[in-house]
Write an enzyme that holds these catalytic residues in place. Structure first.
Site, short mmCIF file in Angstrom:
data_model
loop_
_atom_site.label_atom_id
_atom_site.label_comp_id
_atom_site.label_asym_id
_atom_site.label_seq_id
_atom_site.Cartn_x
_atom_site.Cartn_y
_atom_site.Cartn_z
N SER A 322 1.04 -0.99 0.07
CA SER A 322 -0.08 -0.09 -0.08
C SER A 322 0.86 1.32 0.11
O SER A 322 2.04 1.55 0.63
CB SER A 322 -0.85 -0.05 1.28
OG SER A 322 -1.71 1.31 1.23
N ASP A 323 0.39 2.29 -0.95
CA ASP A 323 1.04 3.39 -0.79
C ASP A 323 0.48 4.23 0.55
O ASP A 323 -0.53 3.96 1.10
CB ASP A 323 0.66 4.19 -1.81
CG ASP A 323 1.32 5.74 -2.03
OD1 ASP A 323 2.56 5.74 -1.52
OD2 ASP A 323 0.49 6.68 -2.29
N LYS A 324 1.34 5.21 1.05
CA LYS A 324 1.10 5.91 2.28
C LYS A 324 0.28 6.93 1.99
O LYS A 324 -1.15 6.95 2.48
CB LYS A 324 2.19 6.28 3.13
CG LYS A 324 1.82 6.92 4.28
CD LYS A 324 2.98 7.59 5.00
CE LYS A 324 3.49 8.71 4.18
NZ LYS A 324 2.82 10.03 4.00
N THR A 325 0.62 8.06 1.05
CA THR A 325 -0.29 9.21 0.86
C THR A 325 -1.36 8.87 0.03
O THR A 325 -1.43 8.54 -0.93
CB THR A 325 0.93 10.02 0.08
OG1 THR A 325 1.93 10.28 0.88
CG2 THR A 325 0.18 11.37 0.19
#
Length: 886
Positions: A322-325
């Site tokens: 998963s990407d954070k932002t």
């Protein structure tokens, strides 16, 4: 790119007037429209041809050809009709999915302001050409890659390219080349990024595929390297079954030759019948229906499927990158803590631009009067040294500007302050915009005969400008070591620290020095509240979650700790660490990533490398994200998931699934539905293969017993496609049983035809085949003709199919514990299949082709009694399965 850049940089110096319309038209003709090329989609004929690329189809085509050669024209025609129906169903479903994907496409749409012939024009983004002079202002989406000619307080949100939450200050005049990292090209703006505040003007240096966005898009428009999990399993199952069919045919032919009582034509017809009986002709239709149902159910859960097989692919994944932002976080900086110079600290609740939340003291209670006044003074500094906008419109809070500035406006609302009142009480004399070189912004205001200066910026800069600090006892000498320890400790926890200061002086004194230090705020891009529950569900379901971001390692680890993705001793793998490991080879990379679940400062190419490493380690990987920087990894993975609201065009176009509400928990709901789909596919396969196996056993027993062929090829095809076809398609509508997320995901190497289905096929198929053989033999012993015995045996197999379909609703639960009306389609399909077969008996022409005839009620009841024995056998088998599960 070189030609376009040459056009842009060697254009006549007409920056005051821009290009002429004639020149713009000529360049549009030369370079084409400013849009990313769409991947070609296969036509209907190509989709139709694809439906015949299967070993099952090859065997049936051979069977049809042999039937024609032996003069069995009805059998040959019937087989071809069945193949045609399957092909049409598959083509319609794939074409529908393809059209849905095209409808989601939103590539670089919108308008832009350009200067042409000395006039400011609004043109379509697609009509922007190299050399165009583009005007940029707050809120604009940059239409192409641009070299700045002028800039005024210009800041750009490039998070969709770099993954960084903070806006980047831009300045004209500096020179950058291709070797300069994107984050350091302060004199260039890139296509797809957003102007957060300020204004500027620049010349277009790249359009369409030549932009930085376009280059990333080109890297993801090729064929995906990972085949969807379902296709891997179905392909293996197809070839295994095809091999088994050929082996069974060879064995049957060998037995017939050894027996010596069969003519060559009899042997050929018998082997054709065997081939037809084993091949699950209904599987393609049922598989397509199961996936389409899953797609419809997911749409209700805010998950749009762009490719049918992605329904099950999500359910198969063992690890989510998963990407954070914007995925785990809301992509909106929020003030979480306030620290005053005298040591008092306050927590701020709520997240994003919604002002819901409170400011609480360190005991978790409300703020006293003294604290309120001090906090208000600090907040006033943040609101007035500010160009951003926040208002309630259309039922939601709308913001525009720099996300740091917006965070102060939101905090003011939480303190019950009126932003408009604050801004009208003081007359603004000068606004000092934020510049990265200065590391602060400020404002000079006037109240009566006094000048009030507010400033906010990095703690280091503010401390250097201050000699006093504000406390509840008034201004005192500043304690810089203590304040430095405060912000260093918070920064290590991943917070972005902003300090604020104030100075009151006489009119005309605008010097930014000898100020009073008001305090500091700790900001963070907050986690989505639903992310906690979603990740916990992933954990209970045996799905690992890794966070891959371009952000700072300290920030990434802080977020990961809060989510429970790692412990305090975990190592955050960074881009430089991956680069160093890459130099030593794949083994070193795999060793680095195997235990890591937090990755920071990761560039796009490195994200794809991480995904590839996890896949080599045996994981089925899903990648989530919303930025262009996520697209290569999304393409590399087994399942790519884009965020619908904040997702960029390239991310959506690359994704297999789009989450329309940007909610990480929707992904978990999608995983659950994916597992339901796969379970239903297993049920359908078990139903069809068990029926096929029973026919194999029936044939072998007849050969060993010296009996004639118990059913002809057309009867077997009718049994598999029509009689069982009603039930297998209806079985695909079966809802979830419950507990899908409480079990670990399947092993990536687990075949679809695993030991559990094999056991089911052996138990159920053996019983049906044995009972059918004994009944066929008994009817012949009673003096019935071969045709009559086949007619009765076929009806018995249809009844077996009905009971087996009902029992297939669960692999381990008793039929009597499953609500009858939970799947109304199956409840209708069972009597419909029986009525269809009875109707065929009375239909002239069809009954002749199938060589069947009506039977008496007494005979039907007798057959039903034999068929009900299967109910007992399956219930006993499920009892054994449940005992093994406990």
């Amino acid at each position: 790119m070189k030609d376009a850049l040459a056009e842009a940089t060697t254009a006549p110096d007409n920056s005051d007037n821009g290009l002429s319309q004639q020149e713009a038209s000529a360049r549009l003709e030369k370079f084409g429209y400013n849009r990313l090329p769409a991947p070609p989609m296969p036509g209907v004929l190509r989709l139709f041809a694809r439906q015949f690329l299967s070993p099952f189809i090859y065997i049936l085509l051979v069977a049809s050809g042999v039937s024609f050669a032996l003069g069995q024209t009805p059998s040959g025609v019937f087989i071809l009709i069945v193949l045609l129906i399957n092909a049409i169903i598959g083509t319609v479903q794939e074409f529908s999915a393809q059209k849905a994907a095209a409808a989601l496409k939103q590539m670089m749409k919108g308008t832009a302001h350009v200067l042409r012939d000395g006039q400011i024009l609004t043109v379509e983004v697609e009509e922007i050409v190299p050399g165009d002079s583009v005007l940029l202002s707050s809120g604009d989406k940059v239409p192409a890659d641009i070299q700045l000619l002028s800039a005024s307080s210009l800041a750009v949100d490039e998070s969709m390219l770099t993954g960084e939450s903070l806006a980047v200050a831009k300045n004209a005049g500096t020179v950058s080349d291709d070797s300069t990292p994107l984050t350091e090209r302060v004199s260039q703006c890139f296509a797809g990024s957003i102007i957060t505040h300020g204004r500027g003007r620049g010349r277009v240096i790249a359009t369409a595929s030549d932009t930085q966005l376009g280059k990333i898009a080109q890297g993801v428009t090729g064929k995906a390297s990972a085949e969807p999990p379902l296709m891997i399993r179905i392909r293996k199952f197809t070839y295994q079954l095809a091999f088994g069919i050929l082996a069974a045919i060879a064995a049957l032919a060998g037995l017939m030759i050894l027996d010596g009582g069969y003519s060559t034509e009899d042997m050929i017809l018998m082997t054709i019948g065997l081939a037809v009986s084993v091949i699950p002709e209904g599987l393609p239709a049922a598989l397509t229906v199961a996936l389409a149902i899953g797609m419809s159910r997911m749409a209700k859960l805010n998950v749009i499927i762009r490719k049918l097989v992605a329904v099950e692919a999500l359910g198969s994944c063992t690890l989510i990158c998963s990407d954070k932002t914007g995925t785990l976080t809301v992509n909106e900086l929020t003030i979480r803590k306030v620290m005053l110079p005298d040591g008092r600290q306050f927590d701020v609740t709520g997240e994003g631009v919604t002002p819901g939340g409170k400011v609480l003291n360190d005991t978790g209670t409300g703020v006293d009067t003294t604290g309120q006044e001090t906090l208000r003074e600090l907040c006033i500094a943040g609101v007035l040294a500010n160009e951003s906008y926040l208002d309630y419109s259309g039922g939601e809070w709308v913001s525009q500007g720099d996300i740091v500035d917006i965070a102060f406006l939101v905090m003011a609302k939480k303190l019950g302050m009126s932003i408009s009142d604050l801004r009208t009480r003081q007359e603004q004399v000068a606004l000092i915009p934020y510049e990265s070189e200065k590391a602060y912004s400020g404002v000079v205001n006037r109240i009566g005969d006094q000048t009030i200066i507010y400033a906010k910026g990095s703690p280091e800069k503010m401390l250097a400008m201050c000699h006093q600090m504000a406390t509840s006892y008034g201004s005192v000498a500043i304690d810089k070591p203590t304040l430095e320890r405060q912000f260093t400790e918070l920064a290590s926890r991943g917070y972005r620290i902003i300090a604020l200061a104030k100075r009151t002086s006489s009119i005309g004194d605008h010097e930014m020095a000898d100020m009073d230090f008001l305090g500091m705020v700790a900001m963070i891009d907050p986690l989505r509240q639903e992310a906690f529950d979603a990740i916990e569900k992933c954990r209970s379901g045996g799905i690992e979650v890794a966070m891959v971001t371009g952000d700072h390692p300290a920030t990434a680890k802080s977020i990961a700790l809060e989510l429970g993705l790692c412990d305090a001793n975990a190592t955050v793998v960074t881009g430089p660490m991956l680069e160093e490991a890459s130099a030593r080879g794949q083994v070193a990379v795999d060793e680095l990533t195997r235990q890591a679940r937090v990755f920071a400062r990761i560039e796009p190419a490195r994200k794809a490398q991480i995904v590839d490493s996890f896949m080599r380690d045996g994981h089925f990987v899903a990648v989530t994200g919303d930025g262009v920087n996520d697209a290569p990894a999304m393409r590399q993975a087994h399942a790519g998931i884009a965020m619908g609201k904040r997702g960029t065009d390239v991310a959506k176009e690359t994704a297999d699934l789009i989450v329309t509400d940007d909610n990480f928990s929707s992904i978990v709901a999608g995983i659950e539905q994916g597992r339901v789909v796969y379970n239903n596919i297993r049920k359908v396969i078990g139903l069809l293969v068990a029926t096929g196996f029973s026919a194999i056993l029936l044939f072998f027993l007849c050969v060993l017993g010296g009996l004639p062929m118990p059913m002809i090829a057309v009867q077997l095809l009718w049994l598999n496609l029509v009689a069982n076809g009603f039930q297998d398609v209806a079985l695909a509508f079966e809802p979830k049983e419950g507990g899908e997320l409480s079990v670990k995901p399947r092993s990536p190497h687990e075949p679809v035809f695993d030991k559990h289905i094999i056991e089911h096929v052996l138990v159920v198929g053996s019983w049906m085949g044995l009972v059918a053989f004994l009944y066929f033999q008994w009817t012949l012993d009673q003096g019935q003709s071969i045709e009559a015995a086949r007619n009765l045996t076929l009806m018995l197999m249809v009844l077996f199919g009905n009971i087996h379909a009902m029992q297939s609703r669960s692999e381990f639960r008793s039929l009597f514990r499953i609500p009858l009306l939970r799947n109304p389609f199956l409840i209708l399909a069972v009597p419909l299949a029986q009525l269809a077969h009875i109707g065929a008996m009375y239909t002239p022409g069809l009954s002749d082709v199938l060589q069947i005839q009506p039977i008496s009620v007494q005979e039907w009841l007798q057959l039903l009694a034999f068929a009900m024995s299967l109910l007992v056998v399956e219930e006993l088998h499920k009892v054994l399965i449940r005992k093994r599960r406990t």
